[in-house]
Design an enzyme around this catalytic site. Structure first.
Site, PDB file in Angstrom:
ATOM      1  N   GLU A 193       0.815  -1.198   0.000  1.00  0.00           N
ATOM      2  CA  GLU A 193       0.000   0.000   0.000  1.00  0.00           C
ATOM      3  C   GLU A 193       0.861   1.266   0.000  1.00  0.00           C
ATOM      4  O   GLU A 193       1.816   1.329   0.767  1.00  0.00           O
ATOM      5  CB  GLU A 193      -0.911   0.033   1.231  1.00  0.00           C
ATOM      6  CG  GLU A 193      -2.043   1.038   1.081  1.00  0.00           C
ATOM      7  CD  GLU A 193      -2.945   1.118   2.314  1.00  0.00           C
ATOM      8  OE1 GLU A 193      -2.532   0.658   3.389  1.00  0.00           O
ATOM      9  OE2 GLU A 193      -4.045   1.656   2.179  1.00  0.00           O
ATOM     10  N   GLY A 249       5.636   0.548  11.026  1.00  0.00           N
ATOM     11  CA  GLY A 249       4.232   0.481  11.394  1.00  0.00           C
ATOM     12  C   GLY A 249       3.655  -0.905  11.242  1.00  0.00           C
ATOM     13  O   GLY A 249       4.215  -1.887  11.728  1.00  0.00           O
ATOM     14  N   ALA A 250       2.518  -0.976  10.584  1.00  0.00           N
ATOM     15  CA  ALA A 250       1.826  -2.231  10.402  1.00  0.00           C
ATOM     16  C   ALA A 250       0.979  -2.107   9.143  1.00  0.00           C
ATOM     17  O   ALA A 250       0.587  -1.000   8.767  1.00  0.00           O
ATOM     18  CB  ALA A 250       0.934  -2.511  11.602  1.00  0.00           C
ATOM     19  N   HIS A 279      -6.514  -1.727  15.528  1.00  0.00           N
ATOM     20  CA  HIS A 279      -6.594  -0.919  14.304  1.00  0.00           C
ATOM     21  C   HIS A 279      -6.496  -1.827  13.068  1.00  0.00           C
ATOM     22  O   HIS A 279      -7.324  -1.754  12.158  1.00  0.00           O
ATOM     23  CB  HIS A 279      -5.460   0.112  14.319  1.00  0.00           C
ATOM     24  CG  HIS A 279      -5.356   0.963  13.091  1.00  0.00           C
ATOM     25  ND1 HIS A 279      -5.730   2.285  13.071  1.00  0.00           N
ATOM     26  CD2 HIS A 279      -4.922   0.693  11.834  1.00  0.00           C
ATOM     27  CE1 HIS A 279      -5.532   2.785  11.862  1.00  0.00           C
ATOM     28  NE2 HIS A 279      -5.035   1.837  11.090  1.00  0.00           N
ATOM     29  N   GLU A 280      -5.492  -2.686  13.045  1.00  0.00           N
ATOM     30  CA  GLU A 280      -5.268  -3.507  11.849  1.00  0.00           C
ATOM     31  C   GLU A 280      -6.379  -4.533  11.650  1.00  0.00           C
ATOM     32  O   GLU A 280      -6.792  -4.801  10.521  1.00  0.00           O
ATOM     33  CB  GLU A 280      -3.902  -4.207  11.928  1.00  0.00           C
ATOM     34  CG  GLU A 280      -2.712  -3.260  12.037  1.00  0.00           C
ATOM     35  CD  GLU A 280      -2.651  -2.212  10.950  1.00  0.00           C
ATOM     36  OE1 GLU A 280      -3.113  -2.483   9.832  1.00  0.00           O
ATOM     37  OE2 GLU A 280      -2.156  -1.098  11.226  1.00  0.00           O
ATOM     38  N   HIS A 335      -9.381  -3.104  10.067  1.00  0.00           N
ATOM     39  CA  HIS A 335      -9.246  -2.975   8.611  1.00  0.00           C
ATOM     40  C   HIS A 335      -9.722  -4.223   7.872  1.00  0.00           C
ATOM     41  O   HIS A 335     -10.014  -4.153   6.668  1.00  0.00           O
ATOM     42  CB  HIS A 335      -7.780  -2.772   8.231  1.00  0.00           C
ATOM     43  CG  HIS A 335      -7.320  -1.353   8.256  1.00  0.00           C
ATOM     44  ND1 HIS A 335      -7.995  -0.341   7.630  1.00  0.00           N
ATOM     45  CD2 HIS A 335      -6.224  -0.777   8.802  1.00  0.00           C
ATOM     46  CE1 HIS A 335      -7.317   0.795   7.804  1.00  0.00           C
ATOM     47  NE2 HIS A 335      -6.243   0.550   8.514  1.00  0.00           N
TER      48      HIS A 335
HETATM   49 ZN   LIG Z   1      -4.625   1.739   9.050  1.00  0.00          ZN
END
Ligand SMILES: [Zn+2]
Length: 876
Positions: free
Chosen positions: A161, A294-295, A330-331, A334
């Site tokens: 991404e 990050g992730a 958070h992940e 998604h």
């Molecule tokens: Zn995110």
């Protein structure tokens, strides 16, 4: 995606006010979605076979793409970057097999095939052979070198991404081109491999290799493809029929237990919240020892820098525990917001990121209200309000014209303003109506794409309120309002007048903007109710004049600042210590915001702060210390600095004395965090006792690392690093090189970057050129040294070593690297120098970030000129 310190890494994509479409957006339509690729040919399924050569950092690939021609065309266009095409052919019933000649446009990152005559609508197979690179930076497929038990190891991973899938596979690399993917990969026999779906087949090959085939994915955008392979281990559990795994490099499974338990809770919570169960057979949480900070939420195979997901019960701090839980939440959010339902184009990235951020706070609060995640999220909101109060800001929904701008969309406005706005909207519509709308949205748009208009429609239907009308002010206009509150006693009744104007830190706005502001109004210890401020002004009576003190936005859910008239402010400030947590914190943060905007004098803020001496909440202290830290930085080298430091030490010492140096059995978790936070603030302000204690503990730590508790380790290393002599520096540096834990290495790295001695700072800067250290560490070194009072030294170093330093940067980091170095400055000359440099050495897409940071520096220069005399007046 969760960039490290997302809110501090802001970049605005280039835009002007004129480019902002204030009109309503249309619901998702594939053909009307922006993008570069023609929409008359779409991919249905990619079957790809990859053969990485890990020693040579290259790979061979072959793929067959099942395509559908929707409208007769003589051109097929898809994306590639840094990939060479070795052979191409197209087959189909009507055409047999055609050999194709590839046309690559490097600038546009496209691969085209021109056919002699138009292809009729129908299905065809596009077969490609190609080769590409395994990169050092985290773009497409990348390698990581790390040590395990003294041995050098290499593993590979991918991150795509926004637009790097095209570096691994020729793809229709825009988010609305959903297709299924089926990967096969040849790897060393001792490797394990993880992708979006479970392994379907595994066979031995000659030459110490194996072939692994993964199951087919659901229809998804290309940016969610993942492949991770290396000497890996997996801890697993079942939840709601899903096989959950935490994957680490060998020897680290002890740190996987907490994230595994957290994932089970989070998955169950989301299955219930969204009403659509997690759709894949497995969910892997993959912790890699480098690559990026990050992730990334790849569907079914989320990749994290291990420091953002692993938790070592013996060594990790409380903030690591809480931080990893929230990144995890958070992940995993998604997997629905982003993966199951995807924004149509990057201009609606906030639908992914604002939602995942909002949902993560909500889930964390559900399981751990004692961590006070909503109070913590207010600190993040403050930093976003500060960015959004400048002429360089942009609306949540921003036009994104090309690939470079897509990377720029991952900024604090997208994440933080998105989150804060959703919180305000949820509170106004009510939790139940909001959830009902989200469930309907998920059910209706699963395996498809959306625009913001689709979300408003679902929420409007569920709540019966005019969401679109209310919300579009907030997503299509930059900035936010200041709500002014005035009250008077008329005929025994309290008459309240509310008014709004745009809040700005730099200069008054050129365009007058208004918002539909949902406002909760109440009294201290009384009930509160909603009003909608739709125009410039609104007046109402509240009851008798002797009601409790008037409060606007008592739960601090609003994305705006509040300025009370003097009497109302004094009434609240007079009982500040007794106000509920969110009211108390908001009073403080708005008061600072008004000082920063020159709407209030510094002494009234400092007086307010003095009434928070016995404050119990970490988030409130964090706000106070961060603002005093801002004053301290403005006063570097100035005679006001000792005054600020004396004020801070006087303020903090009584609370710290109560907490004491040593942990008390059974004390609240928050006390442990506060102790470390206040001790660090005292040491930073030069308090001799705190520095001496930190040094003594560091000496004991060198002899026996277990002598320092995880709660105090950051404080101890902060003191040791900041006030290091060469021997102390060497001791930290050698531990940084030895450790196999990213969390520890980051901690040692931060300590080295914080050394005040310029000669030691020069040694730290040299580490940024190291090829032994992971890139996510080396990229933080130069800005880290700069922020610790060495801006000029760091800048000179970075200019001299630009080419070498840029090799480590990913797409997002590249345009932010040089602005980052001067970002803490309050000297306008730094802004001029940096902007000129970026203009000369980087492309036009890097300029927006340079101007944003330059604007921040000029604002601080104005604040310095204004606030330092106010410091003298208040504290001398
Ligand atoms: Zn995110």
């Amino acid at each position: 995606m969760r960039p490290f310190h997302a809110t501090r890494l802001a970049a605005a994509a280039a835009l002007t006010v004129a480019a902002v479409a204030a009109h309503a957006e249309a619901p998702f339509s594939f053909s009307a979605t922006p993008g570069k690729l023609p929409k008359d040919v779409v991919p249905l399924q990619y079957a790809a076979h990859l053969i990485p050569d890990i020693a040579a950092n290259t790979f061979l690939g072959a793929e067959t793409v099942e395509i559908e021609v929707l409208k007769a065309t003589a051109t097929i266009m898809l994306n590639v970057e840094n990939i060479d095409i070795d052979a191409a052919s197209l087959s189909g019933k009507a055409i047999g097999e055609l050999k194709l000649a590839p046309l690559i446009d490097k600038e546009q990152q496209t691969l085209s095939f021109k056919l002699g005559k138009p292809l009729e609508p129908g299905r065809y197979q596009l077969a490609l052979k190609f080769h590409g690179l395994i990169n050092r930076e985290a773009r497409g497929m990348f390698y990581m070198k790390y040590k395990a038990d003294g041995a050098d190891k290499t593993m590979i991973a991918t991150t795509m991404e926004p637009t790097d899938a095209r570096r691994l596979l020729p793809t229709w690399d825009e988010p609305s081109f959903r297709a299924t993917f089926k990967l096969t990969v040849d790897l060393p026999a001792n490797f394990k491999a993880y992708s979006n779906t479970p392994v379907e087949r595994q066979e031995k090959l000659d030459g110490g290799l194996q072939r692994i085939s993964f199951g087919v994915t659901p229809k998804m955008p290309s940016y969610l493809v993942v492949l991770v392979a290396g000497e890996l281990e997996r801890l697993s559990a079942k939840q709601d029929g899903v096989d959950i795994g935490v994957v680490t490099t060998a020897g680290k499974l002890g740190s996987a237990e907490f994230p595994l338990a957290a994932t089970k809770e989070i998955l169950r919570y989301y299955n219930n919240y969204f009403g659509v169960p997690y759709p894949l057979a497995k969910l892997d949480q993959i912790a890699i020892p480098g690559g990026f900070n990050g992730a990334m939420e790849n569907w079914g195979g989320i990749v994290y820098n291990e420091s953002t997901i692993l938790f070592d019960p013996k060594k990790s701090s409380e903030s690591t525990r809480q931080g990893t839980f929230s990144v995890n939440a958070h992940e995993v959010a998604h997997q629905w917001f982003g993966n199951l339902v995807t924004m149509a184009w990057w201009d609606n990235l906030w639908l992914n990121e604002g939602f995942a951020s909002w949902m993560a706070t909500k889930a964390t609060d559900h399981f751990h209200p004692e961590w006070r995640p909503y109070l913590d999220s207010l600190a993040e909101r403050e930093s976003v309000l500060n960015l959004d109060a400048r002429k360089t800001t942009h609306p949540i929904q921003t036009p994104i014209l090309n690939e470079a701008q897509a990377a720029g969309a991952f900024d604090a406005i997208t994440y933080g303003k998105g989150e804060a706005f959703l919180r305000m909207l949820e509170a106004y519509l009510g939790e139940d109506a909001f959830r009902k709308g989200i469930r309907a949205y998920m059910a209706k748009h699963q395996y498809s794409n959306t625009t913001t208009a689709d979300l408003w429609a679902a929420l409007e239907k569920a709540s019966g309120k005019p969401v679109e009308k209310l919300a579009s002010d907030w997503t299509t206009q930059p900035g936010f309002p200041l709500v002014k509150v005035e009250q008077a006693c008329e005929g025994g009744k309290r008459k309240v007048t509310l008014s709004q104007e745009q809040f700005r830190l730099d200069e008054p706005p050129k365009t007058k903007r208004l918002w539909n502001v949902p406002l909760q109004v109440g009294t201290v210890n009384g009930k509160s109710y909603y009003l909608l401020l739709t125009g410039e002004k609104l007046s109402f009576t509240q009851g008798s004049c002797d009601l409790g003190a008037l409060v606007v936005d008592p739960w601090s859910v609003g994305y705006f600042r509040v300025q009370y008239d003097k009497a109302s402010f004094d009434a609240l400030a007079g009982q500040a210590a007794k106000l509920p947590d969110p009211t108390r914190l908001k009073l403080l943060t708005d008061s600072w915001g008004l000082v920063a905007a020159n709407r209030q004098q510094l002494d009234s803020y400092l007086k307010l702060v003095s009434s928070y001496r016995d404050e119990p909440r970490v988030a409130v202290w964090d706000s106070i210390l961060s603002n005093l830290g801002t004053l301290d930085t403005l006063a570097i080298g100035e005679p006001e600095r000792p005054l600020i430091r004396r004020y801070l030490i006087d303020l903090v010492s009584p609370k710290f004395k109560k907490l004491g140096w040593d942990e008390k059995p059974g004390e609240p978790v928050e006390d442990g965090q506060l102790r470390a936070m206040l001790a660090s603030a005292l040491a930073r302000a030069g308090d001799p006792a705190a520095i001496a204690e930190g040094r003594a503990r560091f000496a004991r730590y060198l002899a026996d690392p277990s002598s320092v508790s995880p709660a105090m380790i950051d404080f101890v290393l902060h003191v040791a690093g900041r006030y290091a002599d060469p021997a102390t520096y060497d001791a930290i540096a050698s531990r940084a090189m030895q450790t196999q834990s990213n969390e520890e290495r980051n901690r040692f790295g931060r300590a080295l970057a914080s050394a005040l001695d310029p000669q030691l700072a020069a040694r730290t800067l040299q580490l940024a050129l190291s090829h032994q250290l992971p890139t996510q560490l080396t990229t933080n070194i130069v800005p880290g040294v700069a922020r610790n009072e060495h801006i000029d030294q760091a800048w000179t170093f970075a200019v001299a070593n630009r080419d070498e330093l840029m090799k480590n940067q990913d797409a997002i980091g590249r345009s932010r690297a040089f602005p980052n170095i001067v970002s803490s400055s309050s000297n306008a000359m730094h802004a001029d120098m940096m902007e000129a440099y970026v203009k000369q050495n980087f492309g036009p897409d890097a300029l927006a970030e340079a101007e944003r940071v330059g604007n921040g520096i000029r604002i601080r220069a104005m604040q310095k000129a204004r606030l330092l005399p106010q410091v003298r007046a208040a504290l001398q």
